[in-house]
Design an enzyme around this catalytic site. Structure first.
Site, short mmCIF file in Angstrom:
data_model
loop_
_atom_site.label_atom_id
_atom_site.label_comp_id
_atom_site.label_asym_id
_atom_site.label_seq_id
_atom_site.Cartn_x
_atom_site.Cartn_y
_atom_site.Cartn_z
N LYS A 22 38.06 45.35 29.42
CA LYS A 22 36.75 45.19 30.05
C LYS A 22 36.43 46.40 30.94
O LYS A 22 35.33 46.95 30.88
CB LYS A 22 36.75 43.92 30.91
CG LYS A 22 35.61 43.84 31.92
CD LYS A 22 35.68 42.60 32.78
CE LYS A 22 36.57 42.67 33.98
NZ LYS A 22 36.05 43.37 35.16
N ASN A 23 37.39 46.80 31.76
CA ASN A 23 37.10 47.83 32.77
C ASN A 23 36.97 49.22 32.18
O ASN A 23 36.66 50.17 32.89
CB ASN A 23 38.15 47.80 33.88
CG ASN A 23 38.00 46.54 34.73
OD1 ASN A 23 36.98 45.85 34.62
ND2 ASN A 23 39.00 46.23 35.54
N CYS A 116 30.23 40.04 46.40
CA CYS A 116 31.52 39.95 45.73
C CYS A 116 32.51 39.01 46.41
O CYS A 116 32.46 38.78 47.59
CB CYS A 116 32.13 41.31 45.58
SG CYS A 116 33.39 41.16 44.36
N ARG A 121 32.92 44.99 49.59
CA ARG A 121 33.18 46.08 48.63
C ARG A 121 32.08 47.11 48.79
O ARG A 121 31.10 47.14 48.06
CB ARG A 121 33.25 45.52 47.20
CG ARG A 121 34.49 44.68 47.00
CD ARG A 121 34.53 44.01 45.67
NE ARG A 121 34.89 44.91 44.58
CZ ARG A 121 35.05 44.49 43.32
NH1 ARG A 121 34.87 43.23 43.02
NH2 ARG A 121 35.38 45.35 42.38
N ASP A 306 44.76 43.80 39.98
CA ASP A 306 44.24 42.79 39.05
C ASP A 306 45.34 41.90 38.46
O ASP A 306 45.04 40.82 37.95
CB ASP A 306 43.47 43.46 37.90
CG ASP A 306 42.21 44.17 38.38
OD1 ASP A 306 41.77 43.88 39.51
OD2 ASP A 306 41.68 45.01 37.64
N ARG A 398 34.25 36.31 32.32
CA ARG A 398 33.88 37.71 32.54
C ARG A 398 34.92 38.66 31.97
O ARG A 398 34.60 39.80 31.64
CB ARG A 398 33.75 37.98 34.05
CG ARG A 398 32.56 37.31 34.71
CD ARG A 398 32.49 37.70 36.17
NE ARG A 398 32.77 39.11 36.31
CZ ARG A 398 33.49 39.65 37.28
NH1 ARG A 398 33.99 38.91 38.23
NH2 ARG A 398 33.71 40.95 37.31
#
Ligand code: EPU
Length: 417
Positions: A22-23, A116, A121, A306, A398
């Site tokens: 995803k990132n 967030c 952030r 993560d 997500r």
């Protein structure tokens, strides 16, 4: 409201191909906006964040065609320079559109990105870098009004922290700027390398990715290309944690072993046996599950923030005490309170969490409050006695494509209602 029902206690066994990251996919989709011809992105995971990125690209005037995991982006009609607030709020990574829109159209109007769940952030590093590249930014009641006089120009940008998103924003803005840009103290995450690979195939001149100093020589234009998104190292670590806690035997294919090296010591410490070959990793736990002692999250090549929540979930059933120190985000322990509902013994004090392993977890109703925290609840639920019900699935969706289908093929009893 949909929920995941998990009947825990079954070891996770079998083989699974890991989805695209995803990132990496998100900033690559954004990068496609910079080109003057279509790009095709392969291995693009089926996630709500990818949908959100595509919605922004469509709004900006791109034509998007998706067939399975292949997404074609034709940016030739992109002429809008604003992003509506509701699209901006869907995900924080939409801030990376700022550099791309300014580079393409010389102006941009966006609101601050999504509120967030991981603590404050800020985007100060993004804004300061873009200003150094020649973007004039005015803040107006939650909106950023930006314009460029002439063309963006190269700069020597020194970052006080190796921010992943700011490094990407700079690369995108500098790729077609006039002159040379250097990023000092750049993020070294593998996803940065993947974005740079895409941009290089489009004609950008970027060197030094994977190191702390990145150099970008601006070119006059970029043409579209075909690119395959790198495998998701965090999804891999999550399924490995699920294997560790359930005493399973799992083979993951399509992974990059080098990207996983920061998390492997935690699995060895936990008593897992690991075998790697090419793009395959095999993990098995036969003996007792042991604690992971210390996990300190750090920028890459340190232990990834993560993966902190899934590994914490694994450690809740280990013999002994595990200590976690979260150095990247201020508020990334919300899953701890939910894990406690399942019977875990966790104390949180500021950036430190102490987990005393317990013999049994027990199914309960829990709520995902962020993406990786939600995945951690699934990991724990797979090893809990009885039924675990997880809500807040929009967070999990997500980042994990079809999590219940993937886990079901590996023998888990999990379904969505
Ligand atoms: N920071 C600032 N100012 C800035 C930018 C960042 O103070 O202008 C701070 C942040 O507040 C945070 C730290 O720097 O405390 C790290 O933030 P970074 O910018 O590196 O993270 P990001 O780009 O917002 C990406 C991933 C995150 C991942 C982090 C760290 C994407 C879309 N997101 O976020 O992924 O945790 O890097 O590796 O790439 C996730 O996938 O669950 C996720 C949160």
């Amino acid at each position: 409201m949909s929920r995941l029902i998990i009947e825990g206690g079954r070891p996770l066994c079998g083989e699974l191909r890991i989805q695209g990251a995803k990132n990496s996919a998100l900033p690559i989709l954004t990068s496609a906006l910079l080109c003057d011809s279509p790009s095709i992105i392969h291995n693009c995971p089926d996630l709500s964040d990818v949908e959100a990125s595509c919605s922004i690209l469509k709004y900006l005037g791109c034509e998007i065609t998706r067939v399975g995991e292949n997404v074609c982006i034709d940016p030739s009609g992109a002429d809008k320079f604003d992003i509506p607030e509701d699209l901006m709020r869907e995900m924080r990574s939409s801030i990376v559109f700022l550099g791309a829109i300014c580079a393409k159209l010389g102006k941009a109007r966006i609101s601050f990105p999504g509120g967030c769940e991981l603590g404050p952030r800020p985007i100060d590093l993004h804004l300061s870098a873009l200003k150094q590249l020649g973007v004039v930014i005015e803040e107006d009641h939650g909106w950023l009004n930006c314009h460029v006089d002439g063309r963006l120009h190269g700069a020597n940008i020194v970052m006080s922290f190796p921010s992943v998103g700011a490094t990407e924003n700079i690369m995108l803005a500098a790729a077609t700027a006039q002159g040379t840009t250097t990023i000092v103290n750049a993020a070294r995450e593998p996803e940065i390398d993947d974005v740079a690979d895409f941009l290089r195939q489009c004609g950008a001149k970027i060197s030094g990715t994977g190191e702390s100093i990145i150099t970008i020589e601006g070119v006059s234009h970029l043409k579209g290309c075909e690119h395959t998104v790198m495998p998701d190292r965090i999804v891999a670590a999550t399924y490995m944690a699920a294997t560790g806690i359930t005493g399973g035997d799992l083979t993951l294919t399509g992974v990059n072993i080098r990207h996983l090296s920061p998390v492997l010591p935690a699995f060895f410490e936990a008593g897992c046996e690991i075998y790697t070959e090419g793009d395959l990793i095999h993990i098995q736990r036969r003996g007792p599950l042991k604690s992971v002692k210390y996990v300190r999250t750090m920028p890459y090549p340190g232990f990834p923030t993560d993966a902190q929540a899934p590994i914490m979930a694994m450690s809740t059933k280990a013999y002994g005490t595990s200590i976690f120190i979260e150095n990247i985000f201020e508020n990334r322990y919300k899953h701890a309170a939910e894990l406690v509902r399942l019977g875990a013994n966790i104390k949180v004090e500021g950036k430190v969490a102490i987990v005393e392993g317990t013999e049994n977890l027990f199914g309960a109703a829990v709520e995902a409050t962020d993406l990786r925290g939600g995945a951690a609840l699934v990991v724990a639920g797979l090893a809990a006695e009885g039924k675990t019900v997880v809500t807040g699935l929009h967070h999990i969706d997500r980042g994990y494509a079809g999590i219940e289908a993937e886990l079901s093929t590996l023998g888990a009893k999990i379904y969505r209602m």
